[in-house]
Design an enzyme around this catalytic site. Structure first.
Site, PDB file in Angstrom:
ATOM      1  N   LYS A 227       0.237   4.457  -0.590  1.00  0.00           N
ATOM      2  CA  LYS A 227      -0.635   5.513  -0.078  1.00  0.00           C
ATOM      3  C   LYS A 227      -0.382   6.796  -0.771  1.00  0.00           C
ATOM      4  CE  LYS A 227      -0.042   3.181   4.764  1.00  0.00           C
ATOM      5  NZ  LYS A 227       0.177   3.634   5.979  1.00  0.00           N
TER       6      LYS A 227
ATOM      7  N   GLU B 262      -5.334  -4.638  11.107  1.00  0.00           N
ATOM      8  CA  GLU B 262      -4.170  -3.687  11.125  1.00  0.00           C
ATOM      9  C   GLU B 262      -4.494  -2.875  12.316  1.00  0.00           C
ATOM     10  OE1 GLU B 262      -2.316  -2.824   7.216  1.00  0.00           O
ATOM     11  OE2 GLU B 262      -4.170  -1.378   7.300  1.00  0.00           O
TER      12      GLU B 262
ATOM     13  N   HIS C 102      -9.576   1.413   5.320  1.00  0.00           N
ATOM     14  CA  HIS C 102      -7.995   1.580   6.151  1.00  0.00           C
ATOM     15  C   HIS C 102      -8.316   2.640   7.100  1.00  0.00           C
ATOM     16  CE1 HIS C 102      -4.029   2.531   6.747  1.00  0.00           C
ATOM     17  NE2 HIS C 102      -3.892   1.532   5.912  1.00  0.00           N
TER      18      HIS C 102
ATOM     19  N   GLU D 117      -6.637   5.106   8.062  1.00  0.00           N
ATOM     20  CA  GLU D 117      -6.212   6.524   7.645  1.00  0.00           C
ATOM     21  C   GLU D 117      -7.679   6.974   6.851  1.00  0.00           C
ATOM     22  OE1 GLU D 117      -2.817   5.552   5.499  1.00  0.00           O
ATOM     23  OE2 GLU D 117      -1.578   5.233   7.296  1.00  0.00           O
TER      24      GLU D 117
ATOM     25  N   GLY E 247       2.658   2.308  10.685  1.00  0.00           N
ATOM     26  CA  GLY E 247       3.472   3.272  10.433  1.00  0.00           C
ATOM     27  C   GLY E 247       4.150   3.977  11.541  1.00  0.00           C
TER      28      GLY E 247
ATOM     29  N   ASN F 248       0.727  -1.107   0.035  1.00  0.00           N
ATOM     30  CA  ASN F 248       0.016  -0.189   0.015  1.00  0.00           C
ATOM     31  C   ASN F 248       0.745   1.258  -0.044  1.00  0.00           C
ATOM     32  OD1 ASN F 248      -1.955   1.943   0.467  1.00  0.00           O
ATOM     33  ND2 ASN F 248      -2.240   1.503   2.399  1.00  0.00           N
TER      34      ASN F 248
ATOM     35  N   SER G 264       3.504  -2.165  10.368  1.00  0.00           N
ATOM     36  CA  SER G 264       5.115  -2.040  10.558  1.00  0.00           C
ATOM     37  C   SER G 264       5.774  -3.016  10.152  1.00  0.00           C
ATOM     38  CB  SER G 264       5.286  -1.623  11.970  1.00  0.00           C
ATOM     39  OG  SER G 264       4.846  -0.385  12.150  1.00  0.00           O
TER      40      SER G 264
END
Ligand code: PGA
Length: 256
Positions: A12, A169, A97, A99, A175, A10, A214
């Site tokens: 992003k 996740e 996701h 985000e 991240g 991904n 991560s």
């Protein structure tokens, strides 16, 4: 291994046209090494036009979108429709996701609508679920993940989950460099799997269950000695071909 093993990169909001072209050139060179490992790359949508043609007959490398709109066409400035994804040979779409949930206020309701449009148009949804740090500390990981899937099951039925990807996740691991403990991941995925199994055994077995957060070529090894995790959703470590390839090699070493 009966089910495909699937890793998703991904990207992003990262990458340039030059970087995309060079990455896919390198990926093309290793495609024969992949055996039953499938690779899906979610590059920024604007760059898919430069690479999709070379993937038309691909058996193990595919494109994913990072988002899709719930509308097919019309006055929806800035959006991309599912038909447009199909036009460019995109086979997967990342949904829910954290985000998007956080920065774009996507609710379970919106995610479920995006799920439906993807499912109906035969683009495989990658449903992301995961708890925040407070929920993790309160031992609510499973509860939260389940609540993020339940609405889809309620609205569209358990069979709509056939062959989808569910990516666990934990938000606190994305991240941050804090990869979740493999035992915790296995426990949560097992519970999700069992919940779906109780509703429909065959459907549960058709789903690819991934971990994301991560993941890199060092910590991935801790996640490979089990039959629960069928793949990974990888952000940062998928951006540079070399670090991504190191991950691929570790997985291939275990799949043999
Ligand atoms: P990360 O991102 O690997 O950089 O933690 C994972 C993701 O957001 O899917």
């Amino acid at each position: 291994m009966t089910k495909d093993f699937l890793i998703i990169g991904n990207w992003k909001l990262n990458g340039t046209k030059k970087h995309v072209l060079s990455f896919f050139k390198k990926l093309d060179k290793i495609k024969d090494e992949l055996s039953n490992l499938k690779i899906v790359i979610a590059i920024p949508i604007i760059y898919t036009g430069f690479v999709y043609k070379r993937l038309i007959n691909s058996k193990n490398i595919f494109l994913s979108a990072q988002n899709v709109d719930t509308n097919i066409y019309g006055a929806f400035t800035g959006e991309i429709s599912i038909k447009m994804l199909k036009d460019l040979n995109i086979k997967y779409v990342i949904l829910g996701h954290s985000e998007r949930r956080f920065f774009h206020k996507e609710t379970n309701e919106i995610v479920s609508e995006k799920f439906f449009i993807s499912y109906k148009n035969k683009i495989t949804p990658i449903i992301c679920v995961g708890e925040n740090i407070e929920e993790f500390k309160m031992n609510k990981s499973y509860e939260v993940c389940l609540s993020q899937i339940k609405l889809i099951i309620k609205k569209f039925g358990i069979k709509s989950l056939r062959k989808v990807v569910i990516a666990y996740e934990p938000i606190w691991s994305i991240g941050t460099g804090y990869c979740a403990n493999p035992n915790h991941v296995i426990k949560i995925i097992k519970k999700i799997k069992n919940y779906i199994k109780k509703n429909n055994y065959e459907i549960s077995n058709s789903i690819i269950y991934q971990y994301g957060g991560s993941v890199n070529h060092n910590n991935i090894i801790d996640f490979l000695d089990n039959k629960i995790i069928n793949g990974f959703l990888i952000g940062n470590a998928s951006l540079k071909f070399n670090s991504f390839y190191k991950i691929i090699k570790k997985i291939l070493g275990k799949l043999k």
